[in-house]
Design a protein around this motif. Structure first.
Motif, short mmCIF file in Angstrom:
data_model
loop_
_atom_site.label_atom_id
_atom_site.label_comp_id
_atom_site.label_asym_id
_atom_site.label_seq_id
_atom_site.Cartn_x
_atom_site.Cartn_y
_atom_site.Cartn_z
N ALA A 252 0.39 -0.88 0.01
CA ALA A 252 -0.17 0.17 -0.49
C ALA A 252 0.38 1.66 0.15
O ALA A 252 2.12 1.13 1.07
N PHE A 253 0.25 2.20 -0.22
CA PHE A 253 1.00 3.36 -0.17
C PHE A 253 0.84 4.28 0.66
O PHE A 253 -0.13 4.80 0.99
N PRO A 254 2.05 4.65 1.23
CA PRO A 254 2.60 5.65 2.50
C PRO A 254 1.77 6.69 2.52
O PRO A 254 1.60 7.89 1.80
N ALA A 255 0.78 6.61 3.44
CA ALA A 255 0.54 8.82 3.35
C ALA A 255 1.24 9.36 4.53
O ALA A 255 0.84 9.24 6.37
N VAL A 256 1.81 9.88 4.29
CA VAL A 256 2.06 11.26 4.95
C VAL A 256 2.07 12.43 5.51
O VAL A 256 2.67 12.98 3.40
N TYR A 257 1.73 13.16 5.59
CA TYR A 257 2.03 14.47 5.52
C TYR A 257 2.47 15.43 6.46
O TYR A 257 2.51 15.15 7.54
N GLU A 258 2.79 16.64 5.33
CA GLU A 258 4.10 17.56 6.15
C GLU A 258 3.63 18.65 6.47
O GLU A 258 2.56 19.05 5.40
N ALA A 259 4.12 19.29 6.34
CA ALA A 259 4.27 21.11 6.95
C ALA A 259 5.82 21.15 6.56
O ALA A 259 7.15 21.03 6.91
N ALA A 260 6.02 23.02 6.37
CA ALA A 260 6.75 23.17 5.74
C ALA A 260 6.99 25.16 5.80
O ALA A 260 5.77 25.86 6.11
N VAL A 261 8.01 26.27 6.31
CA VAL A 261 7.64 27.30 5.52
C VAL A 261 8.51 27.26 4.63
O VAL A 261 9.82 27.44 4.23
N PRO A 262 7.99 28.35 4.04
CA PRO A 262 8.47 28.80 2.64
C PRO A 262 9.64 29.77 3.34
O PRO A 262 9.62 30.48 4.04
N LYS A 263 10.29 30.08 2.19
CA LYS A 263 11.93 30.96 2.43
C LYS A 263 10.88 32.14 2.15
O LYS A 263 12.14 33.17 2.95
N ASN A 264 10.51 32.37 1.48
CA ASN A 264 10.07 33.79 1.50
C ASN A 264 8.87 33.91 2.38
O ASN A 264 8.15 34.78 1.95
N ARG A 319 4.65 -4.22 4.09
CA ARG A 319 4.91 -4.50 3.16
C ARG A 319 4.41 -2.90 3.09
O ARG A 319 4.16 -2.79 1.25
N LEU A 320 4.32 -1.60 3.22
CA LEU A 320 3.95 -0.63 2.95
C LEU A 320 5.80 -0.45 1.44
O LEU A 320 6.64 -0.46 1.94
N TRP A 321 5.24 0.37 0.63
CA TRP A 321 5.28 0.68 -0.61
C TRP A 321 6.69 1.67 -0.39
O TRP A 321 6.24 2.53 0.93
N GLN A 322 7.48 1.95 -0.63
CA GLN A 322 9.03 3.59 -0.46
C GLN A 322 8.43 3.56 -1.99
O GLN A 322 8.90 3.62 -2.68
N PRO A 323 7.87 4.87 -2.19
CA PRO A 323 7.91 6.04 -3.24
C PRO A 323 9.04 6.55 -3.49
O PRO A 323 9.65 6.74 -2.73
N ASP A 324 8.92 5.76 -5.40
CA ASP A 324 10.67 6.76 -5.77
C ASP A 324 9.94 8.44 -5.62
O ASP A 324 9.26 9.12 -6.65
#
Length: 345
Positions: A252-264, A319-324
């Protein structure tokens, strides 16, 4: 369409100083904090457990900029050449965030600017983002209508479910990954994916515009089976829908949701405060209890009973996939074009 939700201050600037959220004493800081995010249930969860519970008492005035992931990722990338962007924090799936990091749109994160950074689980730790939630895009189905758990992804194309297969338009990348694997492709080669998408169209699969729409269609019986996060299956079960979810034998496709800060970002301090708030154990516990997403931090704690409901066995984890992610980044535009042309053309 993008919308804003504004809430007034609940504390003074002295409260922000007490929480260690002001970076330059004596220098006036804007306390407006613009967060690009999803709306609906998830936006409400952020508002209650991050914005109102953690940031607003510290003096931040959080404004949610609500949009779909494609326009949000596009804005994050295209605005990088501008002196100031429109977001102070952006939330996206890991593959979307990877594309933004690759073009230099994101601030580097570490323990110096995000206090809780070292609490992140090692396998989720990255230089340009923090993980707010994770699960897996599994097969979720109505247990009362499909009485035998679907062990293989081939069940997503079972003719017996013609007209009852649901697909989230937001999750076209995950959906096409499933389609590729089902048709002899790999996570670095989505050959065969378009064939599977065409077969879905032939089976009258319903294309649904949002995660909430998928839940409503499952509830009404308009669809019986879908690809969605296992966490959503858990949360919808709590609302009274008789659902099961499986990590199929092919993975199955992992479901990872992330947060980041734009440089600008206009308010980098606010963006960093938001990163830290997302990793707060109280917020992480709320994500788990209310939506079924697993904690992303080492100091996150959930009950053994909840872990049994939303966690993965060792065999399932294996069994979790490692997406490219590089492949997805390089081919996402063509994947979206193929998805739209086949299902909406």
């Amino acid at each position: 369409m993008t919308s804003f939700t504004r809430r007034s201050f609940l504390a003074t600037a002295s409260a922000a100083s007490a929480f260690g959220l002001l970076s330059s004493p004596g220098i006036a800081q804007s306390k407006d904090l613009v967060v690009g995010t999803w709306g609906g249930t998830f936006g409400d969860l952020l508002k209650e457990n991050v914005d109102e519970a953690i940031l607003e008492p510290a003096g931040w005035n959080v404004l949610q900029e609500v949009s779909g992931p494609v326009p949000r990722r596009t804005k994050l990338i295209t605005e990088r050449t501008q002196r100031r962007g429109s977001m102070d924090a952006a939330l996206l799936a890991d593959f979307d965030m990877h594309a933004a990091a690759k073009v230099g749109a994101l601030e580097e994160l570490n323990a110096d600017n995000v206090a809780s950074y070292n609490n992140i689980l090692p396998f989720l730790q990255k230089k340009h983002s923090v993980p707010l939630i994770y699960s897996a895009h599994a097969i979720v189905y109505r247990k009362d209508l499909i009485t035998t758990p679907p062990e293989s992804i081939a069940e997503l194309w079972n003719p017996a479910y013609k007209g009852k297969i649901g697909l989230s338009d937001f999750l076209y990348t995950s959906n096409m990954a499933y389609s590729a694997i089902a048709n002899g492709g790999t996570l670095s080669d989505f050959e065969g994916a378009e064939k599977g998408v065409q077969q879905w169209k032939d089976l009258d699969a319903k294309l649904l515009p949002s995660t909430e729409a998928v839940g409503q269609a499952l509830s009404s019986g308009d669809i019986w089976i879908t690809i969605i996060s296992a966490a959503r299956g858990y949360s919808w079960n709590k609302s009274g829908i008789d659902l099961g979810w499986v990590i199929p034998e092919e993975g199955a496709f992992p479901a990872v949701y992330e947060a980041a800060v734009p440089k600008n970002a206009r308010n980098t301090d606010g963006g960093m405060a938001y990163m830290d708030a997302l990793l707060n154990p109280r917020a992480q516990a709320a994500f788990a209890e209310k939506m079924g997403y697993l904690p992303t931090v080492k100091n996150g704690s959930i009950s053994p009973e909840l872990e049994a409901q939303i966690g993965f066995t060792q065999a399932e984890q294996n069994r979790l996939w490692q997406p490219d992610l590089d492949f997805i980044m390089e081919n996402q535009a063509s994947m979206l074009d193929s998805w739209n042309r086949t299902l909406k053309g």
